[in-house]
Design a protein around this motif. Structure first.
Motif, short mmCIF file in Angstrom:
data_model
loop_
_atom_site.label_atom_id
_atom_site.label_comp_id
_atom_site.label_asym_id
_atom_site.label_seq_id
_atom_site.Cartn_x
_atom_site.Cartn_y
_atom_site.Cartn_z
N TRP A 360 50.66 39.99 64.40
CA TRP A 360 50.56 40.83 63.20
C TRP A 360 49.11 40.89 62.79
O TRP A 360 48.25 40.33 63.47
CB TRP A 360 51.46 40.32 62.08
N MET A 361 48.81 41.58 61.71
CA MET A 361 47.44 41.78 61.27
C MET A 361 47.39 41.68 59.75
O MET A 361 48.41 41.84 59.10
CB MET A 361 46.93 43.18 61.65
N THR A 362 46.19 41.52 59.22
CA THR A 362 46.03 41.54 57.76
C THR A 362 46.72 42.79 57.21
O THR A 362 47.43 42.72 56.20
CB THR A 362 44.53 41.57 57.38
N GLU A 363 46.52 43.90 57.88
CA GLU A 363 47.04 45.18 57.40
C GLU A 363 48.57 45.23 57.40
O GLU A 363 49.16 45.97 56.61
CB GLU A 363 46.53 46.32 58.30
N THR A 364 49.21 44.50 58.29
CA THR A 364 50.68 44.59 58.37
C THR A 364 51.34 43.64 57.38
O THR A 364 52.54 43.74 57.16
CB THR A 364 51.21 44.29 59.79
N GLY A 457 44.21 43.51 74.57
CA GLY A 457 42.85 43.42 74.02
C GLY A 457 42.72 44.36 72.84
O GLY A 457 43.68 45.03 72.46
N ARG A 458 41.53 44.36 72.25
CA ARG A 458 41.27 45.31 71.17
C ARG A 458 40.87 46.62 71.81
O ARG A 458 40.17 46.62 72.82
CB ARG A 458 40.11 44.81 70.32
N ASP A 459 41.27 47.69 71.16
CA ASP A 459 40.88 49.01 71.61
C ASP A 459 39.38 49.07 71.92
O ASP A 459 38.95 49.57 72.96
CB ASP A 459 41.17 50.01 70.49
MG MG Z 1 41.61 44.13 62.59
#
Ligand code: MG
Ligand code: ATP
Length: 575
Positions: A360-364, A457-459
């Motif tokens: 998950w992410m801060t945003e989620t 990975g990250r985009d």
């Molecule tokens: Mg991020």
């Protein structure tokens, strides 16, 4: 992956039903019934997390065990209720109102947890900061959020540039040296104010969509973003904690994350307390001895940590584990970075348990993909979407890619804990939703035939080499499998012929030294395990890799160093 690599569940009666069944019957609306507001219509996160338990048999149950080098304390739900009531009154007395941003800038301590609940009880918005932030990082966040109050310590006060922050009017200090008020701010002593405040408080009832917490992201890929979450997020915190952390009343839960990072609030505060669980908070710095003795001391049953910690425990060697009684442990989880399969296998060997990765992410705001205690675990995979969550792997045009293919990891909008705003950055917020109906995570992943999601990975970190798209994670995982390697980070480096070449940075385990032979061996290892095009042409040994405070390797910093470019925002970087 071989079928023999799959780890069968070891938890016998998990809260969560078998995955398919849970998914088929799931409705977020049903989760709402767990909350008092479903009956009363009166919403407040702090009430659901603390007060309602204080009105039941749980009132004398320990909500929080806290210890560090100097303190050793415990607080029941009832004590937390009254302490946070007092702090709510402290805030009200100085004029804090609904919607005001109140920041926390101090080391982990019981006061942090009391403050969070007190802030929420008066309808204000919590802004957590890492204690290690230097002045610029603190300034940026207080300026951006227009915070009106901050709770901090005398030692950290010099890093709060309140004279330059016109909105910041109130400074509450946990500690004795309280300066005189000046034309810029009023100063208060936490203990004194608490002692004088009433234990009775009228909670500020809010709307489900009212702001609750403003979290700045980790800064792995750029300048941290202020992510706003609302009280409604509790629906997700509660249900994911129940099913994924598998919290039960007899559990002792330890989330090692600092509340300066979203894991330290969603699952270090809200998730466990919404479930009425007992939480352990350990102050101070990481050391294997200290961590294992924390598990032993409190008989921790559920342990939620991060890959960086597991890798360090792995590097510390297996012998040390024999010095501690870890038999209380029944469930282990990891988040924040890719969890290399190697680490999962090691965990199985030394703890006898599966380490459950989740994503998950801060945003989620809450977990969206997980390996569940009720489901076979594929080491190296992040697991399957939470029931009620739909995940798709999309190409640049928003078309769904076939199973097994790497693409953009997207989530169907929306879910209860989805961010509602990037603070003062509407444009950035919109970027996440550029494909109608979908949230674009910015991570790359693939989904296998069984619906397990694999991180790529990250985009931003994808490497284009000789016409192939290579995700750094696979190569890093391969490198970490090698006995000499403790940690690895892989970047792409511009190259006239190949587009980019692969460069690996590695930190070695104790007892290994840098040599041409070792580099050759690492290349051979990647070539045999992965593919010729994935072999790092350059390998550089470093003592350690640059990381964020939340333990994430900062590839962008390695890349900037390598290319002699500006490093960008370093506010979240570890010393
Ligand atoms: Mg991020
Ligand atoms: P910033 O957005 O400021 O660059 P950040 O993305 O590191 O920082 P966080 O919100 O703390 O900030 O981290 C979320 C990211 O962490 C995810 O987008 C993903 O890249 C990574 N991550 C989280 N969990 C996992 C996991 N289980 N496996 C792999 N990566 C993960």
């Amino acid at each position: 992956m071989n079928v023999s690599d799959i780890l069968q569940p070891v938890i016998e009666n998990p809260n969560m039903p078998p995955y398919e069944e849970a998914r088929a019957n799931f409705d977020w609306k049903d989760v709402e019934k767990a909350f008092t507001w479903h009956e009363t219509g009166k919403v407040n996160m702090a009430y659901e997390a603390i007060d309602r338990h204080a009105d039941t048999w749980r009132k004398n149950k320990v909500a929080l065990y806290y210890s560090d080098q100097k303190r050793d304390e415990k607080y029941t739900f009832q004590e937390m209720k009254y302490l946070s009531n007092r702090f709510g009154n402290v805030l009200r007395n100085i004029g804090i109102e609904k919607g005001d941003r109140v920041f926390l800038f101090m080391p982990r301590s019981p006061e942090v947890y009391v403050s969070v609940m007190g802030i929420l009880k008066v309808g204000a918005v919590v802004g957590p900061l890492f204690e290690a932030f230097m002045e610029q990082a603190v300034r940026d966040r207080l300026e951006n959020s227009e915070a009106v109050a901050i709770v901090t310590t005398p030692a950290l006060l010099p890093r709060v540039p309140y004279k330059d922050l016109p909105h910041l009017k109130h400074i509450i200090l946990v500690g004795d040296e309280v300066p005189e008020n000046d034309e810029h701010a009023n100063f208060y002593n936490f203990e004194e104010e608490m002692a004088n405040a009433s234990e009775q408080l009228e909670i500020e009832w809010v709307e489900r969509e009212d702001p609750m917490i403003l979290h700045y992201t980790s800064g792995s890929t750029g300048k941290p973003k202020g992510v706003l979450h609302v009280h409604n997020a509790m629906i997700q915190h509660y249900q994911t904690a129940k099913w994924i952390l598998d919290l039960k009343d007899e559990d002792i839960f330890w989330c090692t994350a600092d509340p300066g990072w979203v894991t330290g609030t969603s699952y270090g505060i809200f998730g466990p307390w919404l479930n009425g669980a007992t939480s352990v908070i350990r102050g101070g710095r990481f050391s294997p001895e200290d961590w294992y003795s924390t598990i032993e001391k409190y008989k921790v049953t559920i342990w939620y940590s991060a890959p960086t910690a597991f890798r360090r425990l792995m590097a510390a060697g297996d012998d040390i584990i024999n010095n501690y009684d870890l038999s209380s442990l029944r469930h282990i989880l990891s988040v924040g970075e890719p969890l290399n399969a190697e680490v999962v296998h090691w965990g199985k060997k030394v703890y006898g348990l599966n380490i459950h990765d989740n994503w998950w992410m801060t945003e989620t705001g809450g977990i969206l993909i997980a390996n569940y205690p009720s489901m076979p675990l594929k080491p190296g995979s992040m697991g399957r979407p939470f029931p009620g969550i739909e995940v798709a792997i999309l190409d640049e045009n928003g078309n769904e890619l076939p199973r097994g293919q790497m693409g953009s990891l997207c989530i169907k909008t929306d879910w209860p804990s989805m961010m509602r705003k990037i603070w003062k950055n509407e444009e950035k917020f919109k970027e996440y939703f550029a494909i109608p109906g979908w949230y674009i995570s910015g991570d790359l992943a693939s989904m296998d035939e069984d619906g397990y999601v694999w991180f790529g990975g990250r985009d931003d970190d994808v490497i284009m080499t000789s016409g192939e798209r290579v995700g750094p994670f696979e190569i890093e995982s391969k490198l970490v499998e090698h006995p000499a390697v403790a940690e690895a980070a892989v970047i792409g480096k511009p190259d006239e012929v190949r587009g980019e070449i692969i460069k690996a940075f590695v930190a070695l385990k104790d007892g290994y030294t840098e040599s041409d032979e070792l580099n050759e061996d690492l290349r051979r290892h990647v070539k045999e395990g992965l593919a010729a095009h994935a072999v790092p042409r350059e390998i550089e040994v470093k003592d350690s890799l640059p990381k964020t405070r939340s333990g994430k390797i900062m590839r962008r910093v390695l890349k900037a160093w390598e290319l002699g470019l500006p490093t960008g925002d370093l506010s979240t970087m570890e010393d």
